[in-house]
Each structure stands twice: as structure tokens, then as C-alpha cells.
Motif scaffolding. Sequence first.
Motif, short mmCIF file in Angstrom:
data_model
loop_
_atom_site.label_atom_id
_atom_site.label_comp_id
_atom_site.label_asym_id
_atom_site.label_seq_id
_atom_site.Cartn_x
_atom_site.Cartn_y
_atom_site.Cartn_z
N GLY A 16 88.06 38.51 145.62
CA GLY A 16 88.83 38.63 144.40
C GLY A 16 88.34 39.70 143.45
N MET A 17 87.26 40.44 143.80
CA MET A 17 86.73 41.49 142.94
C MET A 17 86.54 42.78 143.73
SD MET A 17 83.15 41.78 140.73
CE MET A 17 83.49 40.41 139.65
N HIS A 18 86.96 43.89 143.14
CA HIS A 18 86.76 45.20 143.74
C HIS A 18 86.16 46.14 142.70
CE1 HIS A 18 89.25 44.20 147.28
NE2 HIS A 18 89.99 43.53 146.42
N ARG A 19 85.22 46.96 143.14
CA ARG A 19 84.64 47.99 142.27
C ARG A 19 85.32 49.31 142.58
NH1 ARG A 19 78.90 51.03 142.47
NH2 ARG A 19 79.12 50.55 144.68
N ILE A 20 85.82 49.99 141.55
CA ILE A 20 86.44 51.30 141.68
C ILE A 20 85.59 52.30 140.92
CG2 ILE A 20 88.56 52.64 141.37
CD1 ILE A 20 88.86 50.17 143.18
N GLN A 21 85.15 53.35 141.58
CA GLN A 21 84.31 54.36 140.95
C GLN A 21 85.21 55.48 140.41
OE1 GLN A 21 81.78 54.75 144.50
NE2 GLN A 21 80.03 54.23 143.21
N ILE A 22 85.33 55.52 139.08
CA ILE A 22 86.20 56.47 138.40
C ILE A 22 85.37 57.66 137.93
CG2 ILE A 22 87.79 56.83 136.48
CD1 ILE A 22 88.90 55.02 138.68
N TYR A 34 86.32 47.61 137.40
CA TYR A 34 86.43 46.43 138.26
C TYR A 34 87.84 45.88 138.23
CZ TYR A 34 81.35 46.65 138.32
OH TYR A 34 80.04 47.07 138.48
N ILE A 35 88.33 45.54 139.42
CA ILE A 35 89.62 44.88 139.58
C ILE A 35 89.34 43.44 140.01
CG2 ILE A 35 91.78 44.82 140.88
CD1 ILE A 35 91.51 47.83 141.31
N LEU A 36 89.83 42.49 139.22
CA LEU A 36 89.65 41.06 139.54
C LEU A 36 91.02 40.44 139.70
CD1 LEU A 36 87.30 41.95 137.27
CD2 LEU A 36 86.53 39.65 137.80
N THR A 37 91.24 39.81 140.84
CA THR A 37 92.56 39.28 141.18
C THR A 37 92.54 37.76 141.23
OG1 THR A 37 92.98 41.26 142.51
CG2 THR A 37 94.44 39.38 142.86
N GLU A 38 93.46 37.13 140.51
CA GLU A 38 93.60 35.68 140.51
C GLU A 38 94.26 35.22 141.82
OE1 GLU A 38 92.62 33.53 138.24
OE2 GLU A 38 92.03 34.91 136.65
N PRO A 39 94.11 33.96 142.18
CA PRO A 39 94.79 33.44 143.37
C PRO A 39 96.31 33.63 143.31
CG PRO A 39 93.08 31.91 142.68
CD PRO A 39 93.17 32.97 141.61
N ASP A 40 96.90 33.64 142.09
CA ASP A 40 98.34 33.83 141.98
C ASP A 40 98.74 35.31 141.96
OD1 ASP A 40 97.56 34.68 139.47
OD2 ASP A 40 98.65 33.15 138.35
N GLY A 41 97.75 36.20 142.14
CA GLY A 41 98.05 37.62 142.21
C GLY A 41 97.90 38.39 140.91
N MET A 169 89.37 35.45 135.03
CA MET A 169 89.52 36.68 135.81
C MET A 169 89.03 36.42 137.22
SD MET A 169 88.20 39.69 133.17
CE MET A 169 86.50 39.06 133.04
N GLY A 170 89.80 36.86 138.20
CA GLY A 170 89.37 36.74 139.59
C GLY A 170 89.11 35.33 140.05
N GLY A 171 89.83 34.37 139.51
CA GLY A 171 89.66 32.98 139.90
C GLY A 171 88.44 32.31 139.32
N LYS A 172 87.80 32.92 138.33
CA LYS A 172 86.60 32.37 137.71
C LYS A 172 86.74 32.39 136.19
CE LYS A 172 83.76 34.27 141.43
NZ LYS A 172 82.76 35.30 141.80
N THR A 173 85.93 31.58 135.54
CA THR A 173 85.84 31.58 134.08
C THR A 173 84.63 32.40 133.67
OG1 THR A 173 86.89 29.41 133.91
CG2 THR A 173 85.59 30.16 132.02
#
Length: 333
Positions: A16-22, A34-41, A169-173
Motif C-alpha cells: 500500500g506504500m510506494h516511494r517516488i523519487q522526484i 510517497y504514494i499510500l493507497t487505501e484498500p478501497d483505492g 493513509m495506506g490502510g493505516k492510522t
Amino acid sequence: MTMKRTRNETISMPAGMHRIQITMSFPLRWVNSYILTEPDGKVSIVDPGPRTAGTEQEWRDALAELGLTFQDIHQIVLTHHHPDHLGLSGWMQQMTGVPVLMSARSRQEADYMWGPEASIDERLPDYYRIHGMPEYKTVEIKEHMKTFISQITPLPEVTLIADGQALHMGGKTWIAVETGGHAPGHLSFYAPESREILCGDAVLPQISPNISLQPGSDPEPLQSYMQGLIRLNALTVERAYPGHRNPFTRFTERTTELLAHHEERLAKLSERLQESPAHAYDICLHLFGDRLGTHQLRFAMSETLAHLQELIRRGLAREAQEPDGIIYFQYHQ
């Protein structure tokens, strides 16, 4: 500013977490977004990076690679107001219509630095001038400050986050932890169940975050920073996701190292002042050398002033003025 290198490690990113190097300017070269994705998208973006045509394209490419679009973004979260973290947030908000979250103190600092009434490009060179920086260097600083405007335009409409507030964020608190020093109102985000922290620039694994004294901002930034490190040190952290360099596990040890680093620098400055009074600019060159580019000179000068102010707070130094108004520092006991 840079400091003694420590053991660096690369840790895998959780589900549920991705690191993007900008991409950003030398010497750091990139900022971690960082991109954090919930279970619902639903997608949260943390610190999208500075705005350029190139970084806009980097975000288009990154989202496409993950099978996402701008319409999947639910919120944009900022650790602090610096251009390499805040920069693209206004543009991304225009693309998505979603809220941009940051602390009240951080928004205040963003308005002070980059808002329509901002005058930091005048105030900062004048501040350096009265602390001994040569005129031609202050002119370079003034021109340098103007280069940031394109990187942060447009500024976002902001939704405020309070210290201690919970974000999903990303399915976590994640709990917001506000500290200062590197940036007033800096927010880290701590997930107590998984013992993870999104720490922005509050704690970095290989370099010491810049601590800057600037006119109109925090008058004692090093004290603020060290108090924040003590607070962060008390958290139980197994994985840390910083704004620069790689994610790491030695979070508690690293906060201890950073506290020791600043105590060592304060001792070095105290020893220098015991030799003779000096302007902040001369002390800056003594600490960091005389081959700094304009960007690094700004960081070095404001960091020197932050440490000198901490010596004053501790009763170990004091300011005095020459007849022309230029300030110098003396050892005091």
C-alpha cells in the motif's frame, strides 16, 4: 548540512506504500514522495516535490506505472513548507480538486516565505549583510531566492492538521507529530500499530537536516529542533520513511546521533569565539569552507546563525555592534 556518514540501509516498502523519487536541485538530487493507497483505492500523496515541467511529467509517469490516475488521488499531505516538499501541491490540487493538508504554523511560514506579500528576497540578504556577508554575495542570495517562485506556484488552498490528529493513509492510522527547527510546524506521521514514521526532513539517515535562523521566523530554531528530536526519540519506530535518502530502521539511534552532532558543533563554535570575536559570516567560512555555491552558502550562513543564537540562549555568547552597525559575536561566560 552534511555530517559524518552513517550506515545506510535500504528496506522494502510495505503493502500500500510506494516511494517516488522526484528530481530536485543538486546536491540532494531528489526528494522522496510517497504514494499510500487505501484498500478501497483512495490515494494519499505525501510531499509531491518541487514544480518544474520535468517533475510534472515524472508524476504522470509514476501514476501510470502504478495503474493510477490523478482522479484516484484523495488527499495531498505536506510535512512542511519548503519548495522541494510543497512545490507541486498547488498544481496537483488544480489537477484533482482534493484538499492539501499541512500544519497551521507551516502554512503561516509558507505565506511568509512565498505568499503575495512576501519580502524574504529582500530581508534575508539584508540580514546576512549586517552579519558580515560581503555585498556581492548578498546580491547573489537575492537573485537565488527568486528562483524558488516557479517551483511553488500556485500555492495550494490549505486544510489544517493539528498536532496529534489522526490521518488515514495506506490502510493505516497515522498520528501527526509537530516539531520545529528544520521548518516551523514540520509534521511527521507516526503509525503506532506498525511502528512506522513518515518523518519528512525532521530526521534524515545520512545528513543533518539544515537548521536555519531567518528574520521573521523561529527566533531559536536549534532549540526547537533539539526539543523535537527528544520528542521523536521517545517514539518506538521500526521503519522510517524520510524526505531524502533511503528509508531506514535506525531511527532512535539516528535521533541520538543528531543531538550529539549539534552539541559538538556548539562546542566548536564556543571554542572559536574564545579565540577572538567574529562576524557570523567569518564563522560560517570557518565551519563550512569558502567554496560553497549560493544555495549551500544560504544554508550554511543561516545554520551558523542558528548555532550562535543557541550559544546566546545558553549564556555562552553575546552580540555586539561595530560603528557601522555590523554585528559580531563574543564569547561570554
